[in-house]
Design an enzyme around this catalytic site. Structure first.
Site, PDB file in Angstrom:
ATOM      1  N   LYS A 169      -3.633   2.438  -1.686  1.00 29.13           N
ATOM      2  CA  LYS A 169      -5.145   2.087  -2.164  1.00 29.13           C
ATOM      3  C   LYS A 169      -4.925   3.217  -0.696  1.00 29.13           C
ATOM      4  O   LYS A 169      -3.941   3.199   1.077  1.00 29.13           O
ATOM      5  CB  LYS A 169      -5.855   1.182  -0.989  1.00 29.13           C
TER       6      LYS A 169
ATOM      7  N   ASP B 197       0.651  -1.249  -0.060  1.00 30.94           N
ATOM      8  CA  ASP B 197      -0.119  -0.092  -0.073  1.00 30.94           C
ATOM      9  C   ASP B 197       0.748   1.329  -0.205  1.00 30.94           C
ATOM     10  O   ASP B 197       1.979   1.209   0.405  1.00 30.94           O
ATOM     11  CB  ASP B 197      -0.879  -0.182   0.814  1.00 30.94           C
TER      12      ASP B 197
ATOM     13  N   MET C 126      -7.656   6.526  10.855  1.00 33.74           N
ATOM     14  CA  MET C 126      -8.242   8.053   9.394  1.00 33.74           C
ATOM     15  C   MET C 126      -9.110   9.009   9.514  1.00 33.74           C
ATOM     16  O   MET C 126     -10.005   8.913   9.286  1.00 33.74           O
ATOM     17  CB  MET C 126      -8.947   6.983   8.409  1.00 33.74           C
TER      18      MET C 126
HETATM   19  N1  SAH Z   1      -3.142  -0.937   9.995  1.00 38.59           N
HETATM   20  C1  SAH Z   1      -2.657  -0.076   9.988  1.00 38.59           C
HETATM   21  C2  SAH Z   1      -3.887   0.982   9.794  1.00 38.59           C
HETATM   22  C3  SAH Z   1      -4.421   1.481   8.273  1.00 38.59           C
HETATM   23  S1  SAH Z   1      -5.440   2.759   8.318  1.00 38.59           S
HETATM   24  C4  SAH Z   1      -1.821  -0.127  11.119  1.00 38.59           C
HETATM   25  O1  SAH Z   1      -2.680  -0.503  12.182  1.00 38.59           O
HETATM   26  O2  SAH Z   1      -1.082   1.421  12.158  1.00 38.59           O
HETATM   27  C5  SAH Z   1      -4.525   4.289   7.917  1.00 38.59           C
HETATM   28  C6  SAH Z   1      -4.494   5.027   8.585  1.00 38.59           C
HETATM   29  O3  SAH Z   1      -3.081   4.680   9.706  1.00 38.59           O
HETATM   30  C7  SAH Z   1      -3.840   6.384   8.424  1.00 38.59           C
HETATM   31  O4  SAH Z   1      -5.286   7.043   7.581  1.00 38.59           O
HETATM   32  C8  SAH Z   1      -3.302   6.800   8.936  1.00 38.59           C
HETATM   33  O5  SAH Z   1      -4.525   6.963  10.409  1.00 38.59           O
HETATM   34  C9  SAH Z   1      -2.780   5.697  10.352  1.00 38.59           C
HETATM   35  N2  SAH Z   1      -1.588   5.487   9.873  1.00 38.59           N
HETATM   36  C10 SAH Z   1      -1.139   4.775   9.297  1.00 38.59           C
HETATM   37  N3  SAH Z   1       0.414   5.051   9.863  1.00 38.59           N
HETATM   38  C11 SAH Z   1       0.903   5.889  10.578  1.00 38.59           C
HETATM   39  C12 SAH Z   1       2.054   6.847  10.763  1.00 38.59           C
HETATM   40  N4  SAH Z   1       3.119   6.112  10.453  1.00 38.59           N
HETATM   41  N5  SAH Z   1       1.370   8.005  11.460  1.00 38.59           N
HETATM   42  C13 SAH Z   1       0.315   8.339  11.781  1.00 38.59           C
HETATM   43  N6  SAH Z   1      -0.769   7.739  11.244  1.00 38.59           N
HETATM   44  C14 SAH Z   1      -0.739   6.705  10.587  1.00 38.59           C
END
Ligand code: SAH
Length: 504
Positions: free
Chosen positions: A302, A280, A417
């Site tokens: 995505k 992704d 998100m």
């Molecule tokens: N599976 C991922 C979440 C995916 S949904 C997890 O466990 O973290 C995508 C959302 O994750 C983004 O919109 C944001 O809100 C968050 N996210 C992912 N990486 C991030 C990061 N390095 N810093 C802050 N938010 C993050």
């Protein structure tokens, strides 16, 4: 971007999502290399060292340890050089107590100049090159074809470390780390691989089968590094390889929030053995550096908004690659099972009869909490921890969030998100009873070099975030536990100079 936080969120104003197709990506290639590491075979060959400066005795030992027949020419050899042949290298080293002459270099594969005098050194180097030898001049990098690095020796497994002379002490420390990481038993396992190689190659003609065998072998070595392998291991590994299914598989792997050091060892193993990696946009690019070089990488982007590949297309691609025998890694940011649509992908694999496994990762909330040094469940401040999404399927604020739970003062809420709906979400939570003064913050780019934090009371967070104009993935945290973090930071602020806290 400030416009990611609109004042009003209404579904009518949401942009259409443009679908995009999975796209094969190329690794960016190698960064410039300061030196090219190569390994020179000297066993049974002739080497010459001339001179007797401080580094000479050690270099003689190295050459002899690598199996070379070493002729040493020195009018005044040091005690250490005299001691060398008897001590370490039984008959491989001959010390000639005289000046060298060009004829002495005939047939030498490797030559080392160990003179104090620059002119003598240059003269020897010229003669050695003319004789076709690879040349090193101790302490004179400008005269060298090759230089010696620090060595970790588990022969036949050998690790060389170079800082191109820039930081020898640093190199030594790296060496010590690697020493500690590599069990001494690897020596026996790699030697066994050498001894069994011909037999394994004769048995498995197909490249994929051979590789599968050697992966099993390596797994076994890593599982029992201190046990010397025996013939029965080879038989057992062959039996296991003969009965293993030949088809491909899928691993849903958590890439963590960004910092590559947060990858699990399992994730690393999966990346190292993947044929294809579907990843992704949110996966940090440096994570892909850990993939097997030959692995195909495909961006199946995505993102929360912007063009996305359709989930059905991703599922179909994953399944068809696995069906064709590939080991597919579906690499997702954070943990695959947290807001990652993993359920749909797992179902698609199961429906197609494709073996599927999940490798957990550090989720964004945990990465952010660790970077802030805050306990999300501090017992004085929180009884419960909840992760909610700020997006529904269409990218709008979900209608069915549990607002009573969001207004609960004893909970720590993490919003994934959050960008488009933050203002509406917090306004509604406050309207439902969340005290407007509840501590809140947004972490952008958690665990990445550009990590940034915006703090405010829940009632004011959207304004502050808008004013900050930051970019990148972000999560929101709300709850009294975060207030304790602000206190901790105030204490830190007194204890540390500002520079020490930069990046917090
Ligand atoms: N599976 C991922 C979440 C995916 S949904 C997890 O466990 O973290 C995508 C959302 O994750 C983004 O919109 C944001 O809100 C968050 N996210 C992912 N990486 C991030 C990061 N390095 N810093 C802050 N938010 C993050």
């Amino acid at each position: 971007m400030a416009s990611d936080f609109p004042r009003l969120v209404s579904k009518a104003h949401l942009p259409m999502r443009t679908p995009r197709a999975p796209r094969e990506t190329r690794s960016p290639g190698l960064e410039p290399l300061a030196v090219l590491p190569v390994f020179v075979t000297l066993d049974g060959k002739r080497a010459v060292l001339a001179g007797a400066n401080g580094g000479a005795a050690w270099k003689v030992k190295l050459l002899a340890a690598a199996g070379a027949h070493v002729d040493v020419f020195a009018t005044e050899p040091t005690e250490e050089m005299r001691g060398t042949p008897a001590e370490a290298v039984a008959g491989r080293v001959v010390l000639h107590e005289r000046d060298w002459s060009p004829a002495d270099l005939e047939g030498a594969a490797f030559a080392i100049a160990a003179f104090e005098d620059e002119g003598e050194c240059a003269c020897f180097v010229g003669a050695a090159r003319a004789a076709g030898a690879i040349v090193n001049a101790i302490d004179r990098p400008h005269l060298c074809d090759v230089s010696f690095g620090a060595i970790v020796n588990r022969s036949p497994l050998v690790v060389g470390i170079s800082t191109e002379g820039a930081a020898p002490v640093f190199g030594q420390t790296v060496r010590a780390r690697i020493e500690a990481m590599l069990p001494s038993g690897f020596k026996a396992w790699v030697a066994a691989a050498r001894d069994w190689r011909a037999e394994v190659s004769a048995r498995y003609h197909a490249f994929a089968e051979r590789r599968a065998f050697w992966e099993r072998f390596t797994d076994r070595a890593f599982a029992e590094p201190e046990r010397a392998p025996v013939r029965a291991d080879l038989d057992a590994l062959i039996a296991a390889s003969d009965t293993a299914p030949a088809g491909g598989n899928v691993a849903l792997v958590g890439a963590g929030p960004g910092d590559a050091e947060l990858l699990t060892l399992k994730a690393l193993r999966a990346l190292r053995s993947a044929d294809v990696i579907l990843y992704d946009d949110l996966v940090a690019p440096e994570i892909l550096d850990y993939a097997r070089r030959e692995a195909r990488t495909m961006l199946v982007g995505k993102t929360g908004h912007g063009p996305s590949c359709r989930q059905d297309d991703i599922n179909a691609l994953m399944v068809s690659l696995a069906r064709s025998g590939k080991r597919v890694v579906r690499l997702k940011s954070g943990d695959p099972l947290v807001f990652g649509r993993a359920g749909e992908e797992i179902d698609a694999c199961r429906d197609a009869g494709i073996p599927v496994t999940v490798v957990p990762g550090v989720t964004a909330a945990q990465g952010a909490a660790a970077a802030l040094g805050v306990s999300l469940t501090h017992r004085d401040a929180a009884r419960r921890l909840q992760y909610v999404t700020g997006h529904d399927r269409r990218g709008a604020l979900p209608d069915d969030l549990n607002w009573a739970a969001l207004a609960d003062p004893t909970v720590t809420t993490v919003v994934y998100m959050p960008k488009r709906t933050l203002r509406a979400l917090l306004a509604r939570a406050v309207a439902e009873g969340l005290p407007a003064a509840t501590p809140a913050l947004v972490v952008f780019n958690a665990t990445r070099p550009d990590q940034a934090v915006v703090r405010a009371e829940a009632g004011d967070l959207a304004n502050r975030v808008e004013a900050a104009g930051l970019e990148g993935p972000a999560i929101v945290m709300v709850g009294n536990a975060l207030g304790r973090e602000a206190q901790a930071e105030a204490i830190l602020a007194e204890a540390l100079p500002a520079a020490g806290r930069a990046g917090l």
